[in-house]
Design an enzyme around this catalytic site. Structure first.
Site, short mmCIF file in Angstrom:
data_model
loop_
_atom_site.label_atom_id
_atom_site.label_comp_id
_atom_site.label_asym_id
_atom_site.label_seq_id
_atom_site.Cartn_x
_atom_site.Cartn_y
_atom_site.Cartn_z
CD GLU A 197 4.76 -0.67 5.70
OE1 GLU A 197 3.27 -0.61 6.34
OE2 GLU A 197 5.37 -1.36 6.27
CG LEU A 257 -6.19 -6.99 -0.30
CD1 LEU A 257 -6.52 -6.71 1.13
CD2 LEU A 257 -6.78 -6.23 -1.31
N GLY A 259 6.43 -12.28 8.54
CA GLY A 259 5.06 -12.02 7.68
C GLY A 259 4.92 -13.10 6.61
CG ASP A 295 9.64 -5.83 3.76
OD1 ASP A 295 8.63 -5.54 3.55
OD2 ASP A 295 9.74 -6.10 4.97
N GLY A 352 6.93 -1.33 3.28
CA GLY A 352 8.20 -1.23 3.38
C GLY A 352 8.67 -0.15 4.54
NE ARG A 353 9.00 -2.34 10.14
CZ ARG A 353 7.84 -2.06 10.89
NH1 ARG A 353 7.67 -0.96 11.61
NH2 ARG A 353 6.94 -2.87 10.91
#
Lengths: 407, 407
Positions: free
Chosen positions: A237, A296, A13, A138, A181-182
């Site tokens: 998230e 964003l 990303g 992250d 943020g996984r």
């Protein structure tokens, strides 16, 4: 010694400063007399397979500096995760182009790609030097104190919540902001970065490091709302239940996965809407709004932490210097905090970073698992950079005595 | 002549510069020797009813300037729309506190509130001077060339799409960004504000001024995607079908309305998700992502157009000056473009602005109703302010000849 042809690529990303690292590595590599060309592969490792290279030696300093100040991977990125076959194809291309050094700017998925590639290079007896240059919003790379890209994204999230706190104070109600943020909650935790007064939002922060309990969540929200007449909430998230199932999958019709097996969490407003519905339904509060910060937070043009900008440039430069001066064939450039605030850069082993995930230390999360600690704020503060705007308020002690209504 | 007690309040949705107008009016009013106090009502007209006033005469210049640089209504806001009974209650309070001048900062709903109030004041033979100070990110006030708050929100949206364009170029796919705008598409159209190269996104823009046709939409997206391998789309939250039914209501379970009868369009990611689902389903494109810009676009801390900052301060100052020097009892401060780029301020009639909505002129929208014209870009450009960051790209003409793959 850094010489011959050098290849650089960007994976994963985008971030606000990933091109600082690109330009740092390119300019530093170009300084070495033995370096013939610095090539850039377009769209990460997939650009190697496709022999899709740009000769970055031909770029002017002026244009490279303009690109450095532009968010997102200027070379393009990829989510491809090479297997052995893929790596063999990569070697063929590297050999054909006589490339001896490969810099790959990316996160933990990209560093794992590099680890596989470097191992396959050894097996194939191909003299390839692989240096990983860290980046990820992250902030989840091991060994590193923090990762380039995170400070600017944190500044965005902190600035957004500082504004939203004012908005929520002006028009009351409940606000839920879903942040990327996984597995690691650093970026969501950064929502607290611009808090000034004790009643400023975010009042509640939920991170993937803890188990998310809907009943406790609704109770927390009601408690704050009853006290302040409003409530601002930051949610990762990646929040999940006790079994580790992401809350978002509880309602997503089709679960989409990328090449790394990751479930799609971003690019949909479903989680914010689900949480808002739960609050409305279970508390009876009517004005409940949710936003999903989406792309964003990683790509916004014009929100950069100067600390991040400088460090992202440095990790790029350091990659070229380590490639020339270090005895180690492969490695990853890592950032170490050595002062308050000062950092050092090291060349660490790929295996210590590749495919691993750092999450927030327990000491950064409060006991109730709905907020962050002072220790986290100390960790975060210098990263946000200089000149953070401050949200100010009118002096509430200047109340005018009531005439008609006497309470 | 401006004298006695002056009251100021803020209504409607927050903007990045609404406190500039507050501080402009307060400081200018305080300059007049005859002004005893400048009161601020908390949470708009509801603060008058509740006699919830702050004495802004006691504020220091230092703190007022800090508040001016803070987004969102520092006094708090309201969505209340007074009826006759409400207005009579307001008079009682104004009379009790001997308030002769009322400045209300707000959009078309707030200006209509002020119109009712001023009419009721006449009926009640209460000597009240009502001056409306314009603000709205929607840019939909009639008479005005543009409205304070819009330029900064436009700068946010333009910066966001400039970053997202880079993001989408790096990782390909389709991106849908939903921007605020119920009836007027100005803010969504501002998504094009930072476009540089002809293939930069947003490639498609859908506005509430035109009828939204799902079939044409999907066809547009497919065409761009087939050509560029990617597509960035800006959509107004207020897009509607030929009958005027908002697209979002086609899937919302419970339609929520505010006191003005407006359907809730923001604070939910439903529209972006609906459009993404349609694209996936009807084109077979797999990587489709959607974001809803939500509250960030009106409250983000640290994204202000300097033109907007200056003008927002000026409309506040002008309100105080008009209240002192104009023969007109009531009015609204309006902005008129008189040069490229220069503006003048006038005191216009409330009835010409109150409750009315300006939408984008046909000449601002392209024939296909999926983009904006050069005329709109000329209109927008000066409003974005100085030092807009520029997104730069690498020189794509420096391609390296392929060795293994010959196409």
């Amino acid at each position: 010694m850094l010489k011959g042809k050098v290849l650089i690529a960007q994976g994963g990303g985008p971030t606000a400063v990933i091109n600082q690292s690109l330009v740092g590595a390119v300019l530093e590599a170009r300084n070495f007399a033995g370096v013939e060309h610095v090539y850039g592969a377009r769209h990460g490792v997939s650009g190697i397979i496709n022999e899709d290279f740009l000769d970055l030696s031909r770029e002017t300093l002026e244009n490279l500096e303009a690109v450095a100040d532009t968010p997102c991977s200027a070379l393009g990125s990829t989510r491809d995760k090479p297997d052995v076959k893929y790596c063999k194809d990569i070697f063929k291309v590297l050999q054909a182009h006589d490339i001896g050094t490969f810099f790959y700017i990316g996160g933990n998925d990209s560093s794992d790609t590099l680890r596989i590639l470097s191992e396959e290079a050894v097996k194939a007896k191909y003299a390839l030097r692989c240096i990983h240059i860290p980046k990820t919003i992250d902030n989840d790379l091991t060994v590193n104190d923090h990762t380039p890209g995170f400070p600017s994204a944190a500044r965005f999230v902190a600035s957004a919540f500082a504004g939203i706190n004012q908005d929520n104070a002006a028009l009351k109600g409940v606000y839920v902001g879903v942040v990327m943020g996984r597995h690691a909650g650093f970026l969501t935790a950064a929502a607290a970065g611009a808090k000034l007064y004790s009643d400023d939002g975010p009042h509640l922060i939920y991170l993937p490091e803890s188990t998310f309990d809907m009943t406790a969540f609704v109770k927390d929200v009601k408690r704050i709302y009853d006290k302040l007449g409003r409530c601002v909430i930051a949610v990762s998230e990646g929040i999940h239940d006790a079994k580790g199932t992401p809350i978002i999958t509880k309602l997503a019709k089709d679960v989409e996965r990328d090449a790394h097996g990751n479930i799609q969490l971003s690019g949909t407003g479903a989680l914010a809407d689900l949480l808002c519905d739960q609050i409305k339904e279970k508390t009876g509060i009517t004005r409940v709004r949710g936003d999903t910060f989406g792309y964003l937070q990683r790509s916004f043009l014009g929100c950069v932490s100067d600390v991040d900008r400088i460090e992202a440039r440095e990790v790029g430069r350091k990659a070229a210097l380590f490639a020339n001066y270090s005895d180690r064939a492969h490695g990853t450039v890592t950032i170490h905090r050595v002062g308050d605030y000062a950092v050092e850069y090291k060349l660490s082993q790929l295996k210590d970073v590749a495919g691993k995930t750092k999450v927030m230390h327990k000491s950064f999360i409060n006991r109730e698992a709905n907020g962050v600690t002072a220790k986290f704020m100390d960790y975060l503060a210098p990263l946000l950079g200089s000149n953070m705007p401050v949200a100010s308020r009118l002096d509430m002690s200047n109340g005018v005595p009531k005439i008609l209504t006497k309470k």
